[in-house]
Design a protein around this motif. Structure first.
Motif, PDB file in Angstrom:
ATOM      1  N   ALA A   1      69.967  21.952 -28.299  1.00 43.55           N
ATOM      2  CA  ALA A   1      68.859  22.091 -27.427  1.00 43.55           C
ATOM      3  C   ALA A   1      68.723  23.537 -26.706  1.00 43.55           C
ATOM      4  O   ALA A   1      69.525  23.918 -26.201  1.00 43.55           O
ATOM      5  CB  ALA A   1      68.983  20.826 -26.402  1.00 43.55           C
ATOM      6  N   THR A   2      67.394  24.021 -26.469  1.00 40.58           N
ATOM      7  CA  THR A   2      67.279  25.180 -25.814  1.00 40.58           C
ATOM      8  C   THR A   2      67.248  24.828 -24.247  1.00 40.58           C
ATOM      9  O   THR A   2      66.526  23.830 -23.665  1.00 40.58           O
ATOM     10  CB  THR A   2      65.765  25.600 -26.159  1.00 40.58           C
ATOM     11  OG1 THR A   2      65.880  26.034 -27.466  1.00 40.58           O
ATOM     12  CG2 THR A   2      65.513  26.978 -25.437  1.00 40.58           C
ATOM     13  N   ALA A   3      68.000  25.590 -23.423  1.00 40.62           N
ATOM     14  CA  ALA A   3      68.161  25.366 -22.021  1.00 40.62           C
ATOM     15  C   ALA A   3      66.658  25.671 -21.324  1.00 40.62           C
ATOM     16  O   ALA A   3      65.862  26.579 -21.534  1.00 40.62           O
ATOM     17  CB  ALA A   3      69.114  26.333 -21.270  1.00 40.62           C
ATOM     18  N   ALA A   4      66.172  24.672 -20.444  1.00 41.85           N
ATOM     19  CA  ALA A   4      65.040  24.958 -19.691  1.00 41.85           C
ATOM     20  C   ALA A   4      64.931  26.165 -18.830  1.00 41.85           C
ATOM     21  O   ALA A   4      66.193  26.587 -18.258  1.00 41.85           O
ATOM     22  CB  ALA A   4      64.790  23.678 -19.116  1.00 41.85           C
ATOM     23  N   LEU A   5      63.780  26.939 -19.096  1.00 41.01           N
ATOM     24  CA  LEU A   5      63.890  28.096 -18.127  1.00 41.01           C
ATOM     25  C   LEU A   5      63.879  27.765 -16.818  1.00 41.01           C
ATOM     26  O   LEU A   5      63.221  26.571 -16.170  1.00 41.01           O
ATOM     27  CB  LEU A   5      62.337  28.744 -18.425  1.00 41.01           C
ATOM     28  CG  LEU A   5      62.241  29.425 -19.576  1.00 41.01           C
ATOM     29  CD1 LEU A   5      60.710  29.996 -19.755  1.00 41.01           C
ATOM     30  CD2 LEU A   5      63.101  30.486 -19.829  1.00 41.01           C
ATOM     31  N   LEU A   6      64.417  28.683 -16.324  1.00 37.82           N
ATOM     32  CA  LEU A   6      64.656  28.363 -14.489  1.00 37.82           C
ATOM     33  C   LEU A   6      63.005  28.930 -13.981  1.00 37.82           C
ATOM     34  O   LEU A   6      62.474  29.584 -14.417  1.00 37.82           O
ATOM     35  CB  LEU A   6      65.544  29.544 -13.901  1.00 37.82           C
ATOM     36  CG  LEU A   6      67.166  28.982 -14.360  1.00 37.82           C
ATOM     37  CD1 LEU A   6      68.097  30.095 -13.918  1.00 37.82           C
ATOM     38  CD2 LEU A   6      67.506  27.825 -13.658  1.00 37.82           C
ATOM     39  N   THR A   7      62.821  28.452 -12.761  1.00 37.86           N
ATOM     40  CA  THR A   7      61.399  28.897 -12.211  1.00 37.86           C
ATOM     41  C   THR A   7      61.706  29.480 -10.869  1.00 37.86           C
ATOM     42  O   THR A   7      62.367  28.962 -10.202  1.00 37.86           O
ATOM     43  CB  THR A   7      60.615  27.493 -12.179  1.00 37.86           C
ATOM     44  OG1 THR A   7      60.392  27.339 -13.524  1.00 37.86           O
ATOM     45  CG2 THR A   7      59.091  28.192 -11.637  1.00 37.86           C
ATOM     46  N   VAL A   8      61.332  30.909 -10.891  1.00 40.85           N
ATOM     47  CA  VAL A   8      61.279  31.268  -9.407  1.00 40.85           C
ATOM     48  C   VAL A   8      60.050  31.741  -8.980  1.00 40.85           C
ATOM     49  O   VAL A   8      59.197  32.378  -9.651  1.00 40.85           O
ATOM     50  CB  VAL A   8      62.216  32.505  -9.582  1.00 40.85           C
ATOM     51  CG1 VAL A   8      62.567  33.152  -8.298  1.00 40.85           C
ATOM     52  CG2 VAL A   8      63.817  31.990  -9.876  1.00 40.85           C
ATOM     53  N   ASP A   9      59.601  31.525  -7.665  1.00 38.19           N
ATOM     54  CA  ASP A   9      58.344  31.747  -7.354  1.00 38.19           C
ATOM     55  C   ASP A   9      58.284  32.574  -5.818  1.00 38.19           C
ATOM     56  O   ASP A   9      59.418  32.492  -5.157  1.00 38.19           O
ATOM     57  CB  ASP A   9      57.203  30.861  -6.851  1.00 38.19           C
ATOM     58  CG  ASP A   9      56.686  30.186  -8.256  1.00 38.19           C
ATOM     59  OD1 ASP A   9      55.922  31.255  -8.555  1.00 38.19           O
ATOM     60  OD2 ASP A   9      56.940  29.243  -8.578  1.00 38.19           O
ATOM     61  N   PRO A  10      57.579  33.338  -5.397  1.00 34.38           N
ATOM     62  CA  PRO A  10      57.488  33.886  -3.877  1.00 34.38           C
ATOM     63  C   PRO A  10      57.773  32.721  -3.000  1.00 34.38           C
ATOM     64  O   PRO A  10      57.311  31.776  -3.059  1.00 34.38           O
ATOM     65  CB  PRO A  10      56.158  34.504  -3.914  1.00 34.38           C
ATOM     66  CG  PRO A  10      55.731  34.751  -5.355  1.00 34.38           C
ATOM     67  CD  PRO A  10      56.329  33.670  -5.983  1.00 34.38           C
ATOM     68  N   PHE A  11      58.512  33.314  -1.604  1.00 35.20           N
ATOM     69  CA  PHE A  11      58.953  32.323  -0.912  1.00 35.20           C
ATOM     70  C   PHE A  11      58.520  33.023   0.352  1.00 35.20           C
ATOM     71  O   PHE A  11      58.908  33.982   1.006  1.00 35.20           O
ATOM     72  CB  PHE A  11      60.200  32.042  -0.862  1.00 35.20           C
ATOM     73  CG  PHE A  11      60.771  30.883   0.030  1.00 35.20           C
ATOM     74  CD1 PHE A  11      60.583  29.717  -0.496  1.00 35.20           C
ATOM     75  CD2 PHE A  11      61.681  31.233   1.191  1.00 35.20           C
ATOM     76  CE1 PHE A  11      61.073  28.585   0.207  1.00 35.20           C
ATOM     77  CE2 PHE A  11      62.170  30.123   1.765  1.00 35.20           C
ATOM     78  CZ  PHE A  11      62.094  28.909   1.704  1.00 35.20           C
ATOM     79  N   VAL A  12      57.582  32.588   0.888  1.00 35.37           N
ATOM     80  CA  VAL A  12      57.035  33.124   2.561  1.00 35.37           C
ATOM     81  C   VAL A  12      57.180  32.360   3.559  1.00 35.37           C
ATOM     82  O   VAL A  12      56.592  31.230   3.556  1.00 35.37           O
ATOM     83  CB  VAL A  12      55.310  33.624   2.356  1.00 35.37           C
ATOM     84  CG1 VAL A  12      55.068  34.554   3.387  1.00 35.37           C
ATOM     85  CG2 VAL A  12      55.336  34.507   0.917  1.00 35.37           C
ATOM     86  N   CYS A  13      57.859  32.948   4.756  1.00 32.66           N
ATOM     87  CA  CYS A  13      57.827  32.172   5.966  1.00 32.66           C
ATOM     88  C   CYS A  13      58.081  30.650   5.784  1.00 32.66           C
ATOM     89  O   CYS A  13      57.625  29.770   6.259  1.00 32.66           O
ATOM     90  CB  CYS A  13      56.461  32.327   6.612  1.00 32.66           C
ATOM     91  SG  CYS A  13      56.019  34.115   7.086  1.00 32.66           S
TER      92      CYS A  13
END
Length: 454
Positions: free
Chosen positions: A2-14
């Motif tokens: 199985a292919t590992a799920a992609l990590l998700t990273v988003d901007p983080f503001v205040c």
């Protein structure tokens, strides 16, 4: 499999996640993609800066926040990420070994805890008798950090700005979004007010916008990335280190081992790793001994417990092959005599290992002296009294392996040499208060006089 799920990273503001529709893949050094990164468009950057500035008050959070954050960064689960997750993700994204990352965690957390000591060591005394004092305060309200991905420890620089009261926006390096986000989460969990910081993965252009709009900032990168900001009073520039050694003694095994460690520690990824040796001894002989020592380092993946060298993905490896091929003529390859694998080795897990490369030049002013590549790469060249200090210039660290006091004095007086070591002292050796590249605390702070009537 199985292919590992992609990590998700988003901007983080205040203190809140700001999902972005602009996405960019983060490749794994083993091939394929590791993460899906939300990148902040300039409109989001404008809004984040505006929010930071509205709440910026210049008040320091307190040393206890940074001490607690150091503990959490090293040992806690933060927003679902364990310390082991952090090691694995960062190793697969950057190619740094687990040993290098564990050392980086120790160094980063130690520097966070030492911020009060560092501040005291870098500022002069402020008491001038009853009713007279100098107070050191931030030179502005908002600080921008445009980071690189070669090593986690430089993230301490934006944490130091927070420590002194700035509100901070961080643009992470393109290959390491994990370290600054984990550090920010640790700081918030330790009590940093949420309105003090923003994390914005973004383009180089938007990163330059952040630097131009902030009151103070720091930028890391290669020559092209930092060229715009050289000479800018409000931006601290951290470019290639070009650390050099002047070898003016017969190199015994201890000296050769010292030079090898200076070049190859952390896979040669630090800005303070050795990249040139100027010597009064026969340069080919010195280069040959150094190459033989470095050839013994193992070719294993970054996650192997015995790993010492950097790995990378195939695309970046090809770019590095091209940089090696484009080196100026007149160089002798000494590593090829002792290491038949070549400077780029394809590993079974899909990554490419960057092995040490030691070359010799026939003169001190050869254009390859001062070239810096992101792995253990050293050019050894002859040096004579007639060459003077010119070949030693533009060095973040200059390691003098000599007993001559006049050379030490000349090196310290050379404006483009930022730090001098003598003897078998590793280039990154320091204690709080020893400048890395100028006095960073005084870059962040300015003195204001306070006189109170008795």
């Amino acid at each position: 499999m199985a292919t590992a799920a992609l990590l998700t990273v988003d901007p983080f503001v205040c203190g809140r996640t700001q999902p972005s529709s602009d996405r960019a893949p983060l490749p794994s050094v083993r091939g394929g993609d590791l993460a899906d990164i939300g990148t902040a468009p300039q409109l989001m950057a404008v809004a984040a800066l505006g929010e930071l500035r509205r709440h910026a008050d210049g008040r320091p959070p307190g040393a206890h926040v940074f001490e607690r954050a150091a503990e959490l960064f090293a040992a806690a689960d933060l927003d679902g990420e364990s310390p082991e997750d952090y090691l694995r993700h960062t190793a697969h994204a950057t190619g740094l070994t687990r040993a290098a990352l564990r050392q980086a965690i120790r160094d980063l957390t130690a520097e966070l805890c030492e911020l009060p000591e560092t501040t005291a060591a870098e500022l002069p005394g402020t008491g001038f008798g009853e009713g007279y004092e100098t107070r050191w305060v931030p030179r502005g309200r908002v600080f921008a950090a445009v980071m690189a991905s070669n090593h986690p420890v430089p993230n301490v620089t934006w944490a130091q700005a927070l420590y002194h009261g700035y509100s901070v926006v961080v643009r992470p390096g393109s290959r390491d979004p994990f370290t600054p986000l984990r550090l920010l989460r640790a700081l918030l969990a330790a009590g940093l007010p949420a309105h003090k910081a923003a994390y914005l993965p973004c383009s180089h252009r938007t990163g330059e916008f952040l630097l131009s709009e902030a009151d103070r900032g720091i930028v890391y990168g290669g020559d092209s990335a930092v060229r715009r900001w050289r000479g800018a009073e409000s931006v601290a520039v951290r470019g290639p280190g070009r650390t050099k050694a002047l070898l003016d003694t017969d190199p015994d095994d201890t000296v050769v081992a010292h030079l090898a460690l200076s070049a190859a520690f952390d896979g040669g990824t630090r800005c303070t790793n050795l990249s040139a040796v100027l010597t009064t001894r026969p340069a080919p002989d010195v280069a040959d001994r150094l190459a033989r020592h470095l050839a013994a380092l193992p070719s294993v993946s970054a996650t192997d417990e015995g790993a010492t060298l950097l790995v990378t993905d195939r695309e970046r490896a090809e770019r590095i092959r091209g940089q090696i091929a484009a080196l100026p003529a007149g160089l002798t390859d000494h590593s090829a005599r002792h290491d038949g694998a070549g400077p780029v080795v394809e590993l079974p897990d899909g990554s490419c290992l960057l092995r040490p490369l030691v070359l010799s030049a026939d003169r001190a002013d050869h254009p390859a002296v001062g070239v810096e590549l992101p792995f253990p790469f050293v050019v050894v060249a002859p040096w004579t009294e007639a060459d003077g200090t010119a070949p030693l210039r533009d060095s973040l660290v200059l390691n003098l392996l000599t007993d001559r006091e006049d050379l030490l004095d000349a090196a310290v007086r050379e404006p483009s040499v930022r730090k001098v070591t003598r003897g078998t002292v590793l280039p990154w050796t320091a204690v709080p208060g020893i400048p890395h590249d100028d006095n960073y605390t005084q870059f962040l702070l300015e003195p204001k006089g306070v006189v109170v009537a008795g």
